[in-house]
Design a protein around this motif. Sequence first.
Motif, PDB file in Angstrom:
ATOM      1  N   ASP A  45      10.733 -35.035 -26.230  1.00 27.41           N
ATOM      2  CA  ASP A  45      10.371 -36.066 -27.196  1.00 27.41           C
ATOM      3  C   ASP A  45      11.360 -37.222 -27.263  1.00 27.41           C
ATOM      4  OD1 ASP A  45       7.951 -35.118 -27.964  1.00 27.41           O
ATOM      5  OD2 ASP A  45       8.673 -34.044 -29.729  1.00 27.41           O
ATOM      6  N   TYR A  46      12.501 -37.092 -26.608  1.00 26.79           N
ATOM      7  CA  TYR A  46      13.497 -38.160 -26.631  1.00 26.79           C
ATOM      8  C   TYR A  46      13.905 -38.508 -25.206  1.00 26.79           C
ATOM      9  CZ  TYR A  46      14.011 -37.383 -31.648  1.00 26.79           C
ATOM     10  OH  TYR A  46      13.769 -37.272 -32.990  1.00 26.79           O
ATOM     11  N   GLN A  47      14.177 -39.784 -24.984  1.00 28.49           N
ATOM     12  CA  GLN A  47      14.651 -40.230 -23.684  1.00 28.49           C
ATOM     13  C   GLN A  47      16.060 -39.691 -23.448  1.00 28.49           C
ATOM     14  OE1 GLN A  47      12.567 -41.890 -21.769  1.00 28.49           O
ATOM     15  NE2 GLN A  47      11.015 -42.107 -23.350  1.00 28.49           N
ATOM     16  N   GLU A  48      16.416 -39.518 -22.186  1.00 35.40           N
ATOM     17  CA  GLU A  48      17.732 -38.973 -21.856  1.00 35.40           C
ATOM     18  C   GLU A  48      18.854 -39.838 -22.426  1.00 35.40           C
ATOM     19  OE1 GLU A  48      20.654 -36.518 -20.543  1.00 35.40           O
ATOM     20  OE2 GLU A  48      18.494 -36.137 -20.641  1.00 35.40           O
ATOM     21  N   SER A  49      18.677 -41.159 -22.406  1.00 38.15           N
ATOM     22  CA  SER A  49      19.715 -42.053 -22.934  1.00 38.15           C
ATOM     23  C   SER A  49      19.939 -41.818 -24.428  1.00 38.15           C
ATOM     24  CB  SER A  49      19.325 -43.515 -22.692  1.00 38.15           C
ATOM     25  OG  SER A  49      18.070 -43.807 -23.288  1.00 38.15           O
ATOM     26  N   ASP A  50      18.854 -41.505 -25.165  1.00 37.27           N
ATOM     27  CA  ASP A  50      18.982 -41.226 -26.593  1.00 37.27           C
ATOM     28  C   ASP A  50      19.719 -39.912 -26.828  1.00 37.27           C
ATOM     29  OD1 ASP A  50      17.539 -43.528 -27.331  1.00 37.27           O
ATOM     30  OD2 ASP A  50      15.653 -42.484 -27.002  1.00 37.27           O
ATOM     31  N   LEU A  51      19.433 -38.920 -25.998  1.00 29.83           N
ATOM     32  CA  LEU A  51      20.094 -37.621 -26.136  1.00 29.83           C
ATOM     33  C   LEU A  51      21.587 -37.743 -25.852  1.00 29.83           C
ATOM     34  CD1 LEU A  51      17.412 -35.427 -24.330  1.00 29.83           C
ATOM     35  CD2 LEU A  51      17.851 -35.525 -26.787  1.00 29.83           C
ATOM     36  N   VAL A  52      21.926 -38.527 -24.826  1.00 24.14           N
ATOM     37  CA  VAL A  52      23.338 -38.729 -24.486  1.00 24.14           C
ATOM     38  C   VAL A  52      24.059 -39.424 -25.632  1.00 24.14           C
ATOM     39  CG1 VAL A  52      24.923 -39.974 -22.967  1.00 24.14           C
ATOM     40  CG2 VAL A  52      22.957 -38.763 -22.000  1.00 24.14           C
ATOM     41  N   ARG A  53      23.429 -40.457 -26.194  1.00 23.34           N
ATOM     42  CA  ARG A  53      24.043 -41.199 -27.291  1.00 23.34           C
ATOM     43  C   ARG A  53      24.221 -40.314 -28.525  1.00 23.34           C
ATOM     44  NH1 ARG A  53      20.958 -45.017 -26.917  1.00 23.34           N
ATOM     45  NH2 ARG A  53      19.524 -44.736 -28.673  1.00 23.34           N
ATOM     46  N   ALA A  54      23.256 -39.447 -28.784  1.00 27.90           N
ATOM     47  CA  ALA A  54      23.352 -38.543 -29.933  1.00 27.90           C
ATOM     48  C   ALA A  54      24.526 -37.584 -29.760  1.00 27.90           C
ATOM     49  CB  ALA A  54      22.049 -37.759 -30.091  1.00 27.90           C
ATOM     50  N   ARG A 105      14.053 -28.474 -30.988  1.00 33.60           N
ATOM     51  CA  ARG A 105      15.016 -29.446 -30.488  1.00 33.60           C
ATOM     52  C   ARG A 105      14.317 -30.574 -29.735  1.00 33.60           C
ATOM     53  NH1 ARG A 105      20.333 -26.687 -27.994  1.00 33.60           N
ATOM     54  NH2 ARG A 105      19.967 -28.436 -26.583  1.00 33.60           N
ATOM     55  N   GLY A 106      14.873 -31.782 -29.852  1.00 35.12           N
ATOM     56  CA  GLY A 106      14.264 -32.930 -29.200  1.00 35.12           C
ATOM     57  C   GLY A 106      14.337 -32.901 -27.694  1.00 35.12           C
ATOM     58  N   ASP A 107      15.214 -32.052 -27.141  1.00 35.97           N
ATOM     59  CA  ASP A 107      15.315 -31.963 -25.684  1.00 35.97           C
ATOM     60  C   ASP A 107      14.591 -30.740 -25.131  1.00 35.97           C
ATOM     61  OD1 ASP A 107      17.056 -30.133 -26.770  1.00 35.97           O
ATOM     62  OD2 ASP A 107      18.764 -30.648 -25.489  1.00 35.97           O
ATOM     63  N   LEU A 108      13.869 -30.016 -25.991  1.00 34.28           N
ATOM     64  CA  LEU A 108      13.113 -28.858 -25.518  1.00 34.28           C
ATOM     65  C   LEU A 108      11.873 -29.327 -24.763  1.00 34.28           C
ATOM     66  CD1 LEU A 108      12.695 -25.745 -25.541  1.00 34.28           C
ATOM     67  CD2 LEU A 108      11.265 -26.099 -27.572  1.00 34.28           C
ATOM     68  N   ILE A 109      11.651 -28.784 -23.586  1.00 34.10           N
ATOM     69  CA  ILE A 109      10.470 -29.134 -22.802  1.00 34.10           C
ATOM     70  C   ILE A 109       9.257 -28.426 -23.400  1.00 34.10           C
ATOM     71  CG2 ILE A 109       9.398 -28.992 -20.522  1.00 34.10           C
ATOM     72  CD1 ILE A 109      12.212 -29.166 -19.327  1.00 34.10           C
ATOM     73  N   TRP A 133      16.646 -45.238 -31.581  1.00 31.46           N
ATOM     74  CA  TRP A 133      16.145 -44.390 -30.507  1.00 31.46           C
ATOM     75  C   TRP A 133      14.753 -44.835 -30.108  1.00 31.46           C
ATOM     76  CZ3 TRP A 133      12.010 -41.645 -32.648  1.00 31.46           C
ATOM     77  CH2 TRP A 133      11.994 -41.593 -34.044  1.00 31.46           C
ATOM     78  N   THR A 134      14.331 -44.406 -28.941  1.00 31.88           N
ATOM     79  CA  THR A 134      13.023 -44.788 -28.400  1.00 31.88           C
ATOM     80  C   THR A 134      12.237 -43.529 -28.089  1.00 31.88           C
ATOM     81  OG1 THR A 134      14.070 -44.923 -26.213  1.00 31.88           O
ATOM     82  CG2 THR A 134      13.778 -46.969 -27.427  1.00 31.88           C
ATOM     83  N   PRO A 135      11.557 -42.951 -29.082  1.00 30.62           N
ATOM     84  CA  PRO A 135      10.848 -41.689 -28.869  1.00 30.62           C
ATOM     85  C   PRO A 135       9.730 -41.803 -27.853  1.00 30.62           C
ATOM     86  CG  PRO A 135      10.161 -42.690 -30.921  1.00 30.62           C
ATOM     87  CD  PRO A 135      11.329 -43.496 -30.418  1.00 30.62           C
ATOM     88  N   ASP A 136       9.533 -40.714 -27.127  1.00 29.05           N
ATOM     89  CA  ASP A 136       8.459 -40.645 -26.137  1.00 29.05           C
ATOM     90  C   ASP A 136       7.215 -40.124 -26.853  1.00 29.05           C
ATOM     91  OD1 ASP A 136       7.826 -38.526 -23.233  1.00 29.05           O
ATOM     92  OD2 ASP A 136       6.879 -40.369 -23.896  1.00 29.05           O
ATOM     93  N   ILE A 137       6.499 -41.014 -27.547  1.00 27.51           N
ATOM     94  CA  ILE A 137       5.352 -40.594 -28.352  1.00 27.51           C
ATOM     95  C   ILE A 137       4.106 -40.463 -27.479  1.00 27.51           C
ATOM     96  CG2 ILE A 137       3.845 -41.214 -30.277  1.00 27.51           C
ATOM     97  CD1 ILE A 137       6.154 -42.693 -31.520  1.00 27.51           C
ATOM     98  N   MET A 210      14.566 -33.466 -12.013  1.00 24.64           N
ATOM     99  CA  MET A 210      14.787 -34.138 -13.285  1.00 24.64           C
ATOM    100  C   MET A 210      14.775 -35.656 -13.125  1.00 24.64           C
ATOM    101  SD  MET A 210      14.849 -32.217 -15.860  1.00 24.64           S
ATOM    102  CE  MET A 210      15.485 -33.455 -16.989  1.00 24.64           C
ATOM    103  N   ARG A 211      15.335 -36.150 -12.021  1.00 24.18           N
ATOM    104  CA  ARG A 211      15.423 -37.593 -11.811  1.00 24.18           C
ATOM    105  C   ARG A 211      14.107 -38.210 -11.356  1.00 24.18           C
ATOM    106  NH1 ARG A 211      21.250 -38.165  -8.600  1.00 24.18           N
ATOM    107  NH2 ARG A 211      22.591 -37.825 -10.425  1.00 24.18           N
ATOM    108  N   GLU A 212      13.386 -37.498 -10.501  1.00 19.73           N
ATOM    109  CA  GLU A 212      12.210 -38.088  -9.867  1.00 19.73           C
ATOM    110  C   GLU A 212      10.875 -37.645 -10.467  1.00 19.73           C
ATOM    111  OE1 GLU A 212      14.756 -40.177  -7.570  1.00 19.73           O
ATOM    112  OE2 GLU A 212      12.590 -40.409  -7.683  1.00 19.73           O
ATOM    113  N   HIS A 213      10.829 -36.449 -11.041  1.00 20.74           N
ATOM    114  CA  HIS A 213       9.525 -35.919 -11.455  1.00 20.74           C
ATOM    115  C   HIS A 213       9.480 -35.434 -12.893  1.00 20.74           C
ATOM    116  CE1 HIS A 213       8.654 -36.178  -7.227  1.00 20.74           C
ATOM    117  NE2 HIS A 213       9.522 -35.232  -6.916  1.00 20.74           N
ATOM    118  N   SER A 214      10.497 -35.729 -13.704  1.00 16.00           N
ATOM    119  CA  SER A 214      10.470 -35.252 -15.083  1.00 16.00           C
ATOM    120  C   SER A 214       9.348 -35.958 -15.836  1.00 16.00           C
ATOM    121  CB  SER A 214      11.814 -35.498 -15.765  1.00 16.00           C
ATOM    122  OG  SER A 214      12.115 -36.869 -15.765  1.00 16.00           O
TER     123      SER A 214
END
Length: 215
Positions: A45-54, A105-109, A133-137, A210-214
């Motif tokens: 639900d959250y972009q990787e950049s948002d998770l890193v910043r958090a 958790r916001g990083d749970l798949i 943050w920029t949620p992946d809605i 993770m980089r190409e197909h997430s």
Amino acid sequence: MSSSLQELSKALKVVVGMLHSGWEPGAFSFMRSMPGGAEQESHQDYQESDLVRAREHHPGGVPASMIFALEPGTKLRIYVGCFTARDDSKARVVEIPVGFCVLFRGDLIHNGMPYTTTNYRLHCYLSYAGMKWTPDIVQDALPQHGECQYCGEKVEKGQALRKHRFYCEKNPKGVENRLKRKREYKKGKYKCEVCDKVFKRQTSLRVHKMREHSA
């Protein structure tokens, strides 16, 4: 915001404050799944950049999400303990009774489930105070098939569609991708099930996915 949502927001703040003093309710999103749709593609639900910043501002912390069931039969597929790559053996379907919610958790798949009748539910993001943050809605369940942008063929969404696009004959890089696959297949033993690229180490394959197909 309607009076009902205002009351819900107030109640949620109380509950969230008891769970984690740093979280606060963010955007509310009404989600609708139409009958006959396919499962959503797995995603976070959250972009990787948002998770890193958090993590930088709140060491050991992570934003979260909540889903409230508004109708019977509300379900969610989660991949237990999967925060970087999906492991299908850890998939579990959580059923949410009407009036109840599930917090994760916001990083749970995870991904939404298909329904035989129209289903409405409420999604709420729980982030940290003052954090942008920029949620992946994802508002609606994805349709069963997607269209290849190169040849127009309709292919089942997910890995099948991504793989088709990667090797499509009308993809400008399609021939190059197929030749590259043959060369790389001889070098390694860990094969990506999406694009067939092969790696010598399993860790390299995990990073590639993770980089190409997430989702």
